[in-house]
Design a protein around this motif. Structure first.
Motif, mmCIF file in Angstrom:
data_model
loop_
_atom_site.group_PDB
_atom_site.id
_atom_site.type_symbol
_atom_site.label_atom_id
_atom_site.label_comp_id
_atom_site.label_asym_id
_atom_site.label_seq_id
_atom_site.Cartn_x
_atom_site.Cartn_y
_atom_site.Cartn_z
ATOM 1 N N UNK A 112 3.699 -10.130 1.523
ATOM 2 C CA UNK A 112 4.127 -10.450 1.103
ATOM 3 C C UNK A 112 5.212 -9.592 -0.268
ATOM 4 N N UNK A 113 6.153 -10.227 -0.635
ATOM 5 C CA UNK A 113 6.772 -9.455 -1.248
ATOM 6 C C UNK A 113 6.874 -7.848 -1.722
ATOM 7 N N UNK A 114 6.836 -7.637 0.036
ATOM 8 C CA UNK A 114 7.324 -6.195 0.301
ATOM 9 C C UNK A 114 8.454 -5.280 -0.264
ATOM 10 N N UNK A 115 8.770 -4.970 -0.056
ATOM 11 C CA UNK A 115 10.027 -4.687 -0.440
ATOM 12 C C UNK A 115 10.359 -3.281 0.019
ATOM 13 N N UNK A 116 9.742 -2.437 0.034
ATOM 14 C CA UNK A 116 9.835 -0.534 0.152
ATOM 15 C C UNK A 116 8.350 -0.733 1.921
ATOM 16 N N UNK A 117 8.804 -0.542 2.566
ATOM 17 C CA UNK A 117 8.350 -0.604 3.844
ATOM 18 C C UNK A 117 7.457 0.939 3.364
ATOM 19 N N UNK A 118 6.018 0.980 4.549
ATOM 20 C CA UNK A 118 5.546 1.443 4.482
ATOM 21 C C UNK A 118 5.598 2.561 5.478
ATOM 22 N N UNK A 119 5.583 3.918 5.738
ATOM 23 C CA UNK A 119 5.100 4.312 7.108
ATOM 24 C C UNK A 119 4.586 4.206 8.047
ATOM 25 N N UNK A 120 3.288 3.922 7.173
ATOM 26 C CA UNK A 120 1.934 3.367 7.934
ATOM 27 C C UNK A 120 1.234 3.021 7.067
ATOM 28 N N UNK A 178 -20.063 -4.942 6.613
ATOM 29 C CA UNK A 178 -18.674 -3.960 6.220
ATOM 30 C C UNK A 178 -17.958 -4.554 5.677
ATOM 31 N N UNK A 179 -17.295 -3.040 4.922
ATOM 32 C CA UNK A 179 -15.692 -4.581 4.532
ATOM 33 C C UNK A 179 -15.146 -3.628 5.281
ATOM 34 N N UNK A 180 -14.073 -4.200 5.273
ATOM 35 C CA UNK A 180 -12.366 -4.082 5.974
ATOM 36 C C UNK A 180 -11.415 -3.472 5.111
ATOM 37 N N UNK A 181 -11.460 -2.596 5.002
ATOM 38 C CA UNK A 181 -10.060 -1.736 4.157
ATOM 39 C C UNK A 181 -8.885 -1.105 5.164
ATOM 40 N N UNK A 182 -7.415 -1.561 3.999
ATOM 41 C CA UNK A 182 -6.408 -1.331 4.244
ATOM 42 C C UNK A 182 -5.344 -1.108 3.230
ATOM 43 N N UNK A 183 -4.488 0.360 4.031
ATOM 44 C CA UNK A 183 -4.077 0.660 2.710
ATOM 45 C C UNK A 183 -2.349 1.383 3.463
ATOM 46 N N UNK A 184 -2.055 1.248 2.938
ATOM 47 C CA UNK A 184 -0.657 2.116 3.114
ATOM 48 C C UNK A 184 -0.321 3.820 1.988
ATOM 49 N N UNK A 185 1.066 4.182 1.903
ATOM 50 C CA UNK A 185 0.858 5.485 1.741
ATOM 51 C C UNK A 185 0.427 6.027 0.956
ATOM 52 N N UNK A 186 0.126 5.305 -0.557
ATOM 53 C CA UNK A 186 -0.029 5.312 -1.574
ATOM 54 C C UNK A 186 -1.698 5.653 -1.742
ATOM 55 N N UNK A 187 -2.103 5.497 -0.264
ATOM 56 C CA UNK A 187 -3.993 5.777 -0.539
ATOM 57 C C UNK A 187 -4.579 4.611 -1.139
ATOM 58 N N UNK A 188 -6.114 4.536 -0.610
ATOM 59 C CA UNK A 188 -6.802 3.449 -1.110
ATOM 60 C C UNK A 188 -7.349 2.823 -2.225
ATOM 61 N N UNK A 189 -6.315 4.446 -3.168
ATOM 62 C CA UNK A 189 -6.615 4.001 -4.932
ATOM 63 C C UNK A 189 -5.350 3.652 -5.657
#
Length: 231
Positions: A92-100, A150-161
């Motif tokens: 939702x609200x993604x304007x800058x599509x991440x590369x991965x 376990x905790x599922x973590x998903x992040x984009x180009x900017x990293x988990x933080x």
């Protein structure tokens, strides 16, 4: 005539670099989730191109919402052959599509495991990932999957933080799940016994309520026998 000739020579002797360095530019605009993103793209005679994306500061931060498995309760997944685990989500609200995207399973014991067939790295437009936990378990004996939460973590180009930014995907760590390893089947004829059942019986026998009930029954029996003798 001399003045006219000089003027013609000056006009004909102008350098042609201006025509070769002319650039073409165009304006681009697109609308997504109610916010307008503007950009510009230019191309020069040398063939180089550049682009620029402008996101309004009033745009909401990009979000990722888990759709599979449901988050109402903790899901338990079995680590066994051909038992694949599927995680799904939407954006939702993604304007800058991440590369991965990077997908990881963080165990309560502190270990982190990559999720998916590509070492946890998947395309930025992916909306699901399938994890073969059994194959990972057999391929990584030095760092096996624990039977735990376990905790599922998903992040984009900017990293988990990465901090929240307009139109940019915000890291997600909302899903919790558990993994377990099934025990091998042992028939009764091979010496199987229910240890839990035996301990449960022992606990009931030693319970004060059970002892009081037995004592009450004994008193009732003795009293009844005495009454029958009087009759």
């Amino acid at each position: 005539m001399k003045v006219e000739l000089e003027a013609r020579q000056q006009q004909g002797g102008q350098p042609q670099s201006q025509s070769q360095s002319q650039s073409q530019s165009q304006s681009l605009s697109q609308t997504q989730s109610g916010s307008t993103v503007s950009g510009s793209q230019s191309q020069t005679a040398s063939g180089t191109a550049s682009s620029f994306l402008s996101i309004p500061q009033s745009a909401p931060a990009g979000l990722l919402t888990i759709t599979q498995p449901p988050q109402q309760s903790t899901s338990y997944f079995k680590i066994a052959q051909n038992q694949f685990i599927t995680f799904g989500w939407n954006f939702s609200y993604i304007l800058a599509t991440p590369t991965h995207l990077t997908v990881s399973a963080v165990c309560e014991n502190g270990n982190t495991y990559p999720v998916g067939p590509t070492n946890g790295i998947i395309p930025g437009t992916a909306t699901s990932v399938v994890w073969d936990a059994y194959t990972y378990q057999t391929s990584h004996p030095n760092l096996p999957l624990a039977q735990a939460k376990y905790t599922l973590e998903i992040w984009a180009d900017g990293g988990p933080d990465a901090v929240r930014e307009p139109g940019v995907l915000t890291p997600n760590s909302a899903l919790q799940f558990a993994l377990y390893t099934p025990q091998a089947y042992t028939p009764i004829t091979s010496g199987w016994s229910c240890a839990g059942c035996s301990s449960a019986v022992s606990q009931h026998i030693a319970h004060p309520t059970f002892i009081a009930l037995i004592a009450t029954l004994m008193v009732m029996f003795v009293s009844g026998s005495a009454l029958l003798r009087r009759i």
